[in-house]
Design a protein around this motif. Sequence first.
Motif, PDB file in Angstrom:
ATOM      1  N   ALA A 131     -47.879 -28.234   2.479  1.00 16.23           N
ATOM      2  CA  ALA A 131     -48.438 -29.432   3.538  1.00 16.23           C
ATOM      3  C   ALA A 131     -48.228 -29.067   4.890  1.00 16.23           C
ATOM      4  O   ALA A 131     -48.878 -29.390   5.932  1.00 16.23           O
ATOM      5  CB  ALA A 131     -47.407 -30.704   3.253  1.00 16.23           C
ATOM      6  N   ASP A 132     -47.211 -28.135   5.347  1.00 16.39           N
ATOM      7  CA  ASP A 132     -47.083 -27.658   6.545  1.00 16.39           C
ATOM      8  C   ASP A 132     -47.725 -26.400   7.038  1.00 16.39           C
ATOM      9  O   ASP A 132     -47.652 -26.202   8.068  1.00 16.39           O
ATOM     10  CB  ASP A 132     -45.419 -27.289   6.755  1.00 16.39           C
ATOM     11  CG  ASP A 132     -44.629 -28.570   6.572  1.00 16.39           C
ATOM     12  OD1 ASP A 132     -45.134 -29.560   6.899  1.00 16.39           O
ATOM     13  OD2 ASP A 132     -43.489 -28.561   6.097  1.00 16.39           O
ATOM     14  N   ARG A 133     -48.303 -25.724   6.042  1.00 22.16           N
ATOM     15  CA  ARG A 133     -49.263 -24.412   6.399  1.00 22.16           C
ATOM     16  C   ARG A 133     -50.043 -24.458   7.448  1.00 22.16           C
ATOM     17  O   ARG A 133     -50.149 -23.369   8.447  1.00 22.16           O
ATOM     18  CB  ARG A 133     -49.835 -23.708   5.121  1.00 22.16           C
ATOM     19  CG  ARG A 133     -48.696 -23.183   4.230  1.00 22.16           C
ATOM     20  CD  ARG A 133     -49.252 -22.306   3.165  1.00 22.16           C
ATOM     21  NE  ARG A 133     -48.548 -22.193   2.043  1.00 22.16           N
ATOM     22  CZ  ARG A 133     -48.744 -22.055   0.904  1.00 22.16           C
ATOM     23  NH1 ARG A 133     -49.831 -21.648   0.534  1.00 22.16           N
ATOM     24  NH2 ARG A 133     -47.624 -21.559   0.004  1.00 22.16           N
ATOM     25  N   ASP A 134     -50.999 -25.535   7.388  1.00 18.29           N
ATOM     26  CA  ASP A 134     -51.987 -25.658   8.283  1.00 18.29           C
ATOM     27  C   ASP A 134     -51.470 -25.739   9.870  1.00 18.29           C
ATOM     28  O   ASP A 134     -52.025 -25.026  10.969  1.00 18.29           O
ATOM     29  CB  ASP A 134     -53.016 -26.391   7.870  1.00 18.29           C
ATOM     30  CG  ASP A 134     -53.969 -26.074   6.779  1.00 18.29           C
ATOM     31  OD1 ASP A 134     -53.698 -24.944   6.375  1.00 18.29           O
ATOM     32  OD2 ASP A 134     -54.589 -26.961   6.247  1.00 18.29           O
ATOM     33  N   ARG A 135     -50.468 -26.452   9.596  1.00 18.46           N
ATOM     34  CA  ARG A 135     -49.851 -26.787  11.053  1.00 18.46           C
ATOM     35  C   ARG A 135     -49.289 -25.655  11.489  1.00 18.46           C
ATOM     36  O   ARG A 135     -49.438 -25.248  12.781  1.00 18.46           O
ATOM     37  CB  ARG A 135     -48.963 -27.802  10.909  1.00 18.46           C
ATOM     38  CG  ARG A 135     -48.541 -28.698  12.280  1.00 18.46           C
ATOM     39  CD  ARG A 135     -47.917 -29.874  11.884  1.00 18.46           C
ATOM     40  NE  ARG A 135     -46.621 -29.793  10.913  1.00 18.46           N
ATOM     41  CZ  ARG A 135     -45.374 -29.259  10.786  1.00 18.46           C
ATOM     42  NH1 ARG A 135     -45.033 -28.877  12.019  1.00 18.46           N
ATOM     43  NH2 ARG A 135     -44.868 -29.324   9.825  1.00 18.46           N
ATOM     44  N   LEU A 136     -48.469 -24.827  10.839  1.00 17.87           N
ATOM     45  CA  LEU A 136     -47.701 -23.605  11.520  1.00 17.87           C
ATOM     46  C   LEU A 136     -48.737 -22.638  11.652  1.00 17.87           C
ATOM     47  O   LEU A 136     -48.636 -21.909  12.606  1.00 17.87           O
ATOM     48  CB  LEU A 136     -46.976 -22.964  10.084  1.00 17.87           C
ATOM     49  CG  LEU A 136     -45.977 -21.803  10.435  1.00 17.87           C
ATOM     50  CD1 LEU A 136     -45.098 -22.004  11.934  1.00 17.87           C
ATOM     51  CD2 LEU A 136     -45.119 -21.599   9.413  1.00 17.87           C
ATOM     52  N   ARG A 137     -49.904 -22.555  10.704  1.00 17.25           N
ATOM     53  CA  ARG A 137     -50.908 -21.527  11.056  1.00 17.25           C
ATOM     54  C   ARG A 137     -51.526 -21.665  12.391  1.00 17.25           C
ATOM     55  O   ARG A 137     -51.848 -20.610  13.239  1.00 17.25           O
ATOM     56  CB  ARG A 137     -52.207 -21.406   9.988  1.00 17.25           C
ATOM     57  CG  ARG A 137     -53.036 -20.491  10.107  1.00 17.25           C
ATOM     58  CD  ARG A 137     -53.907 -20.527   9.046  1.00 17.25           C
ATOM     59  NE  ARG A 137     -53.721 -21.416   7.817  1.00 17.25           N
ATOM     60  CZ  ARG A 137     -53.244 -21.114   6.739  1.00 17.25           C
ATOM     61  NH1 ARG A 137     -53.219 -19.713   6.455  1.00 17.25           N
ATOM     62  NH2 ARG A 137     -53.255 -21.827   5.589  1.00 17.25           N
TER      63      ARG A 137
END
Length: 151
Positions: A131-137
Amino acid sequence: MKMSDVIADFIGEMLSSGGGVAEVQRKSLADRFSCVPSQINYVIETRFTPEHGYLVESQRGGGGYIRIVRLMDDKQRTLLEAARGIGGRLTQNDAARLMRALLSAELLTAREAQLLLSACSDGALAEVDKADRDRLRAAIFRCAVMGIATT
């Protein structure tokens, strides 16, 4: 075309022909474009800012001038604009697409593109909750592109 655009284009041409430095007098520029000197101020204050890659120096008085110095080249400015355009989320596919666009525009080297793609891959972010990958990416991609632009 708006008067502000015409004035900004003229100053841009002066910067190009002057090797990245333009020295103008507010009053003479205002006379040239039949506008008030505050219009010149507006253009300089909104278009030629440090965020846009310029340093502005001014000397007031009778022989006063405004000197505009280009701090970044077009490649750096384009990379910074691309970095600022990345939203709050970036999928792996969108990161790859954006990286290919930057590579084909010759804004990134093949090595920079490969490193960026590797750093933003799902494999590199495997320890992060999905759920947090796209934000971190998005944050990694933005920071990396800004870093490339400013070095």
